[in-house]
Every structure is written in C-alpha cells, then in structure tokens.
Design a protein around this motif. Structure first.
Motif, PDB file in Angstrom:
ATOM      1  N   ASP A  37       0.814  -1.226   0.000  1.00  0.00           N
ATOM      2  CA  ASP A  37       0.000   0.000   0.000  1.00  0.00           C
ATOM      3  C   ASP A  37       0.846   1.275   0.000  1.00  0.00           C
ATOM      4  N   ARG A  38       2.154   1.126  -0.130  1.00  0.00           N
ATOM      5  CA  ARG A  38       2.977   2.321  -0.234  1.00  0.00           C
ATOM      6  C   ARG A  38       3.324   2.631  -1.687  1.00  0.00           C
ATOM      7  N   LEU A  92      -5.563   6.551  -5.429  1.00  0.00           N
ATOM      8  CA  LEU A  92      -6.350   5.585  -4.668  1.00  0.00           C
ATOM      9  C   LEU A  92      -7.625   6.265  -4.177  1.00  0.00           C
ATOM     10  N   TYR A 115      -4.626  -1.615  -4.772  1.00  0.00           N
ATOM     11  CA  TYR A 115      -3.347  -0.903  -4.725  1.00  0.00           C
ATOM     12  C   TYR A 115      -2.492  -1.227  -5.946  1.00  0.00           C
ATOM     13  N   GLU A 116      -2.480  -2.511  -6.289  1.00  0.00           N
ATOM     14  CA  GLU A 116      -1.659  -2.925  -7.424  1.00  0.00           C
ATOM     15  C   GLU A 116      -2.212  -2.372  -8.730  1.00  0.00           C
ATOM     16  N   TRP A 154      -1.236   1.168  -8.918  1.00  0.00           N
ATOM     17  CA  TRP A 154       0.185   1.231  -9.279  1.00  0.00           C
ATOM     18  C   TRP A 154       0.373   0.971 -10.773  1.00  0.00           C
TER      19      TRP A 154
END
Ligand SMILES: Nc1ncnc2c1ncn2[C@@H]1O[C@H](COP(=O)(O)OP(=O)(O)OP(=O)(O)O)[C@@H](O)[C@H]1O
Ligand SMILES: [Mg+2]
Lengths: 258, 245
Positions: free
Chosen positions: A44-45, A167, B81-82, B85
């Motif tokens: 999650d970073r 996000l 999250y992925e 990304w």
C-alpha cells in the motif's frame, strides 16, 4: 503468487533513488512484473500523495472554484454566526450579572431576561436551543446538497486522477481537506460576525458599561466553540459526497462525452 | 526478453452491458497479442467496441469473461493498490476529450503522476518541464487548460501519459476532437515518442491518418476482430477505403 511478483517489482523500483530517470533508456524494456522471491513488502505504499501536496491541491481547488466554495459555505457562515450570536449575548448577560451592579441586573430584567433573584447565571432557553439545532441541521443538509453537486461536476477530474493512479483514499482526503478548510474559514468568519453583532446589540441595549463586563475568556470560548461546531458540521456534510467521489470508477468518469 | 513475450495479451474477452432488461454485448470474444514497442491501431466504426476494449486493456473496466494479461500478469488478480500502481507506473492514458485536470496548470498536470509515484518535487518539476518541452509546450507550463487550445491540451495529456515512463500508452481517439492538421501533428508526436522511447502505443481511432504510422491495424466490427493487418498489407486496404469513401 502473481501479486508477490508485482510487489517484488515495486520494491525493486523503490530501491532506486526517487526521481532518477533516463529518457534515452526508459524502464520500458524491463519486464513489468519482476520475479523476485521472498516475502512481499507492504503494497500500500506503492502510490502516494504526500499530505502537503494534498493540502496544496485542496487549497488550489477551493481558490479556483471560489464562487462555488462560497455558496457551499454560506449556509454554514449563517448558521454558525447565529450560534455565536446567541452564545455571546448570553456571555454579555452573564458578565452583567457577575458584575454585581444592581442597575445592570435591573436593565437585564427589563430587557426580558428571565432569572430568579438569587441566580448569577443566564443560560440559553430551550426555544433558543431548538432554533440553533434546527439551523445547524438545515445547514448540514445544505452542505450535503452542495457537495453532491460538486462531486457530479467534478467526476471527470476525479476519474482522471484515478487513471493516473490515485487511490480511493486520495480522493476522500482531498474532499475532506477542502471541506475542512472551507469549514474553518466559513465558521471562523461566521463566529466572528455573530460575536460582533451580539456585542453591537449589547452596546445598543445596555450601554458601554454592560459590554465592558463581558469576560474575555467567555467570549473566546463562545467563538471557539462556534468555530469548532462549524468545522465539524462542514466535515459531517462532506462525508457522504466524498465517499461517493472516492468510490467512483474511472471508466464511469471517462464514458460521458462533453 | 524472449520473442514470445507480449506486453499485452487479450484472451477470449467478452463484455456485456445491461441496460434495464436488455443485454448489450459490446465485445463478443476478442483475442489479441501485442508485442513490446508496437504501434497498434484499433479501427472500427462507431459502436464497434473500441473504447470498451481500450478500457479492458487499461484495467479501467473488468471483462464479463476472458482475461487480459499485462506482461503475462492477469490484471483481474490485482488488488486495488496494485491496480492503482499499474495505472500510475505502467500505462499512460490519452483520451479524446483530453481530460486535463482543469484546476491545475499544464506543469501540475504533468507532474501529478510522478507525485503519485513517489518522486520528490524537484525531480518532478525538472522532468515535467522536459516532457513539456518535448511536446513543444515548454513556454506554456504555467498555463491553465482553458488557456490552451485543444491540440495543446492533448499535448499536455501526452506529456502526462509519459510522466512515469510507462510501457504502454493507451490512446482512445486522441485526434477525435482535433482538426486535420492538429490531428496529424499529434499522431506524428505519438509516433516519434513511441519510437524514441520504445513505448507500446495502442490507439483506438477511426482516423485514417493513423494507418500510416501503425505497425499493425486491428479492425473491429460488431465486437469482434474482423481482421488484423500488418504494415505491408495496409497500403492495399487504404486504397480500398479511399475508393469506398
Ligand atoms: N456503459 C455502457 N453501458 C451500456 N452500453 C454500453 C456502455 N459502454 C458501451 N456500450 C455499448 O457498447 C457498444 C460499444 O461501445 P464503444 O464505446 O466501445 O464503441 P466505440 O467503438 O468506442 O465507438 P465510438 O467510435 O463511437 O467511440 C455500443 O453499442 C455501446 O452502446
Ligand atoms: Mg469510443
């Protein structure tokens, strides 16, 4: 398994110093998802939005849409100034009582304040409290309405941000920050305006002597309390709209043609 | 990388939309493999499913059936999250309606993906300025989108799409809202950048001008791949189109 590989790749990229890049040989020649065994780091970073940047974006967003922000905040300003007016008026009355000056006490009774001969305090009446609660409720409903409209207006911006990797919680945070700043500015000016009105009214009704007796601490507390209430209401009003915005799918935002 | 690796692989993808009780099948089983560095155009009439396919490849929407692999990773398996990304680092999106964030300047638009990627702000500004120069807007960095023409906005979008050195650029009708010459400029720019940076460009379009620069053209009709043509075969069909029009 797959996600482990992805995280591995992410870690590899993070290991490189931030900001290092070469135009001539971009990373595109590498596999997207590197193979790297071992424990996966926290994923999650991977995408970040520093708090300071969020604040800057939120501030800018308010500035650019100043008129809309003003409309959104206006009901809050009014409700908070009413709250502050009532509180500060009571502060003035209490200051007059606390002074022990029988003449001031008399003028309070003449003005319609209702207290027994032994009492050294006036509190807001039940009717006053109801009106305040009602006005604050109306104000929250107004904020929810205005913020929901803002979300529909900004669906394209939100969707674009999501395509760039934002996000859900970045969007949520931006909306909360905006509401917080709007709330703080609106509530502070509302509280100050309400207090000024109350002082002016006190001056007109009871004269300078009376207003001089008001405790500075009480006054500050009333203004602070009204401001805090305003900020709280502003945040409360944006919760649902911000949630709607955060949950918006990028494809929905892109579909609609202008 | 071995020759067999594909940066994008689409396998048996279908997509149904439900509007009330009616089910529309926008994609009826698409298989497609795209090699690294390729410049691919997806052509087809309006409503044939180009944008729908584009959204599947870009991870913006989920297929009803079938799978999309980006570098042999099934993107349906990625968590939020992925996926974020992936959108941030690996794919650059360009849209017909530009989708520049209106409240930000050109430079801020270009640097935003780098901020998301965790780059420090000096580096983002430096790189953002360089990208804007590369698309010919070095002197317009502090302008807001409404102060820029459509073509200039699209250039900002291209610079922004390149911000994190993505492997793939997805462009859905990048010239759809532009006039002829501006459209040509944008196409030439995309082509140049794809060659210089070896980025895979996938572009949905009905702009015939795109054909000249494409390595391959995928013709879509009615949610299915009609035919796939390589560069060499193209001149013939362009001739045919010209005749047909
Ligand atoms: N969200 C949606 N809900 C319902 N139907 C949809 C949706 N998106 C697309 N469709 C349908 O899917 C089909 C393909 O649409 P798509 O947008 O992919 O076409 P396109 O090839 O991009 O067309 P254009 O060239 O006009 O952009 C159309 O019949 C459209 O009506
Ligand atoms: Mg389309």
């Amino acid at each position: 398994m797959l996600s482990v590989e992805l995280r591995g790749e992410a870690r590899k990229q993070r290991a490189a110093p931030a900001g290092e890049f070469t135009d001539e040989f971009p990373m595109t020649q590498e596999p997207l998802f590197g193979e790297r065994p071992g424990k996966a780091p926290r994923a999650d970073r991977l995408v970040v939005l520093p708090f300071a940047t969020s604040v800057r974006i939120a501030y800018q967003s308010i500035k650019v849409r100043f008129f809309r922000s003003l409309i959104t905040t206006l009901s809050l300003v009014l409700a908070v100034s009413f709250l502050s007016f009532v509180d500060v008026s009571n502060d003035i009355a209490n200051g007059m009582l606390a002074s022990g000056d029988p003449e001031l006490r008399q003028s309070l009774l003449r003005a319609g304040y209702d207290f027994g001969p032994e009492e050294a305090n006036v509190a807001s009446t039940a009717k006053q409290r109801w009106i305040i609660i009602l006005s604050l409720l109306v104000c929250v409903v107004g904020i929810v309405n205005a913020q929901l409209m803002a979300v529909t207006e900004r669906f394209r911006e939100i969707g674009t941000m999501k395509c760039l990797g934002a996000l859900d919680r970045f969007v949520l945070r931006l909306f909360l920050l905006e509401a917080g700043m709007q709330g703080l500015a609106g509530a502070l000016s509302g509280a100050a305006a309400g207090a000024l009105f109350a002082l002016a009214a006190g001056l007109g009704r009871f004269g300078l002597e009376a207003v001089r007796e008001v405790g500075a601490g009480d006054l500050g507390l009333s203004i602070g309390w009204a401001t805090a209430t305003g900020v709280g209401l502003s945040l409360l009003g944006v919760l649902y709209p911000a949630w709607v915005a955060a949950r918006m799918q990028p494809v929905e935002a892109m579909r609609v043609e202008q | 990388m071995p020759e067999t690796s594909h940066v994008v692989r689409v396998s048996g993808v279908t997509k149904n939309f439900r509007i009330g009780k009616i089910e529309v099948q926008a994609l009826k089983g698409v298989d497609l493999e795209i090699a690294r560095g390729e410049y691919l155009s997806i052509m087809g009439p309006s409503g044939s499913g180009k944008s729908t396919l584009f959204n599947m490849i870009g991870g913006l929407d989920k297929p009803s059936a079938g799978k999309v692999f980006i570098d042999e990773v099934d993107i349906a398996q990625l968590d939020a999250y992925e996926l974020a990304w992936l959108r941030c680092r690996k794919i650059g999106y360009i849209f017909q309606t530009f989708n520049i964030i209106q409240v930000m300047t050109a430079l801020e638009n270009v640097t935003l993906p780098m901020v998301f990627a965790g780059m420090n702000s000096d580096a983002t500004v430096k790189k953002g300025m360089r990208l804007l120069e590369q698309v010919g807007l070095g002197d317009r960095h502090s302008h807001k989108p409404f102060e820029l023409s459509g073509g200039q906005q699209q250039r900002v979008a291209i610079a922004r799409a390149l911000a994190n050195d993505p492997a793939i650029i997805l462009a859905d009708e990048p010239t759809g809202n532009l006039d002829l010459t501006t459209g040509e400029e944008i196409i030439a720019l995309l082509k140049r950048l794809s060659r210089e940076r070896r980025v895979t460009v996938i572009s949905a379009t009905h702009d015939i001008k795109m054909l000249n620069v494409s390595d391959r053209v995928v013709w879509i009709r009615d949610g299915r791949i009609d035919k796939i043509e390589n560069r060499e075969e193209l001149s013939i069909s362009i001739g045919k189109i010209r005749v047909r029009e």
